[in-house]
Scaffold this active site. Sequence first.
Site, PDB file in Angstrom:
ATOM      1  N   ASP A  12       0.734   4.983   0.261  1.00 27.96           N
ATOM      2  CA  ASP A  12      -0.656   5.906   0.957  1.00 27.96           C
ATOM      3  C   ASP A  12      -0.113   8.181   0.479  1.00 27.96           C
ATOM      4  O   ASP A  12       1.562   7.813   1.296  1.00 27.96           O
ATOM      5  CB  ASP A  12      -1.451   5.787   2.077  1.00 27.96           C
ATOM      6  CG  ASP A  12      -2.498   5.954   2.097  1.00 27.96           C
ATOM      7  OD1 ASP A  12      -2.350   7.755   1.901  1.00 27.96           O
ATOM      8  OD2 ASP A  12      -3.228   5.984   3.406  1.00 27.96           O
ATOM      9  N   ASP A  50       0.761  -1.582   0.196  1.00 28.45           N
ATOM     10  CA  ASP A  50       0.064   0.069  -0.030  1.00 28.45           C
ATOM     11  C   ASP A  50       1.248   1.026  -0.152  1.00 28.45           C
ATOM     12  O   ASP A  50       1.832   1.543   1.518  1.00 28.45           O
ATOM     13  CB  ASP A  50      -0.591  -0.282   1.299  1.00 28.45           C
ATOM     14  CG  ASP A  50      -1.745   1.839   1.496  1.00 28.45           C
ATOM     15  OD1 ASP A  50      -1.806   1.945   0.302  1.00 28.45           O
ATOM     16  OD2 ASP A  50      -2.453   1.528   2.138  1.00 28.45           O
ATOM     17  N   ASP A 103       3.305   1.785   3.291  1.00 33.73           N
ATOM     18  CA  ASP A 103       2.821   1.367   4.336  1.00 33.73           C
ATOM     19  C   ASP A 103       2.906   0.059   4.805  1.00 33.73           C
ATOM     20  O   ASP A 103       2.892  -1.083   4.703  1.00 33.73           O
ATOM     21  CB  ASP A 103       1.270   1.655   4.946  1.00 33.73           C
ATOM     22  CG  ASP A 103       0.613   0.609   5.979  1.00 33.73           C
ATOM     23  OD1 ASP A 103       0.776   0.293   7.480  1.00 33.73           O
ATOM     24  OD2 ASP A 103      -0.830   1.778   6.262  1.00 33.73           O
TER      25      ASP A 103
END
Length: 399
Positions: free
Chosen positions: A106, A104, A303
Amino acid sequence: MSKGAPTTTATTANDAVRAAFREYYFKQAKMIEPPGDVEKREFGYMQFGGHGMVRHLSFKSTGELVATLITQVPSDVYCSNALYRFPTLAMQEKQWLGADLIFDIDGKDLHLPCVPSHSYPVCANCGHVSPPPSSDDKEYACSVCGGKKAEHIVIPCAKCIEGSKKEARRLYEFLTGDLGIDRQNVHTYFSGNNGFHFHVQDDAYRPLDSQARSDLVGYLAGIGLLAESVGVRRSPGGDNNLAFVKFPRSGLGSGWRKKVADKLKIDTTSTLRLTNIVREKGGYAGFKAELDAMTREMGVRIDPQVTTDVHRVFRMPGTLNSKSGLAKVRVSDIESFDPFTDACLLGDAKVKVRLKAHAKVRLKGENYNISKETAELPAYAAVYFICKGLAEAAATTAT
């Protein structure tokens, strides 16, 4: 904006958003991408106005899954990266069979300098939404109640998306270059809000436990690279800061060794040059500190909790994100990908909204720069502002 579109009657924000989501799942079912071995996955979803996630669900087919999305109209839909023998049982009884490798990226974790210019403060005391502060504003104070604390609503700009794309390109090169994963097994998705997700469909990585995945995250992030790996070694004796250069026998031709060598403009014949660099940095400790900073800058900002969690439920491809109303969609060409067009898939039925602050965004090639208190917008734009917390649905009369 499309002309002649029907008007949607909505009395609450949830009604308007839910209606748009239901239409999407009914008309765009082909966008849903269930994972492989669907019957071995755990599914979960969030409900509009609900608290907590409905979990431990299982579906035998894509049709059964889509039917549930149309009838339940969830705000967010998730699917496990893990495979289980019994996906509907409690976690300790599911019998874990392995998990796909997921990542991920972000935008909020990138801390880009442009963010304050398109970040709307929301007063923690009274909920008043203020426009983005000017560069001269040094301290937040609510114009209504004088409150000093605020949360922030961020509308990603083109620079934000490019920042996330940069990290995505870097991660893709690590996965296919350093790790040698077949490009066909690395699937890139826009997250539906402000970032990118990666799904690695490679059976070789499914058995990895959390610690092995944590080690992989450390490698990708450039954490913990030894100075010795690029040829800088502590000199024997009492002074731990003295160093000498001896390149590794395996050379500097791959992985982090090559990245650092290219950055320092050295190769295995550059003993004198590297010795001078170490001396300029003040010895072994100074060089190691410089190396740590260099690799963190060159590494990928992902992440770690997402990748290391082998029981993660991850946003399912093709579903809508309640933080924006945009869809999590596959990205085939990251250079040309425009999330505000390619992931903006809701309909254009008119929805009347009441704006909480002057707001602007570009969706489907149209600029929406709304300064008045109320406006009638296509559903995709209205839902975007509502999901971002910058608008609420206003009751209208159907026409």
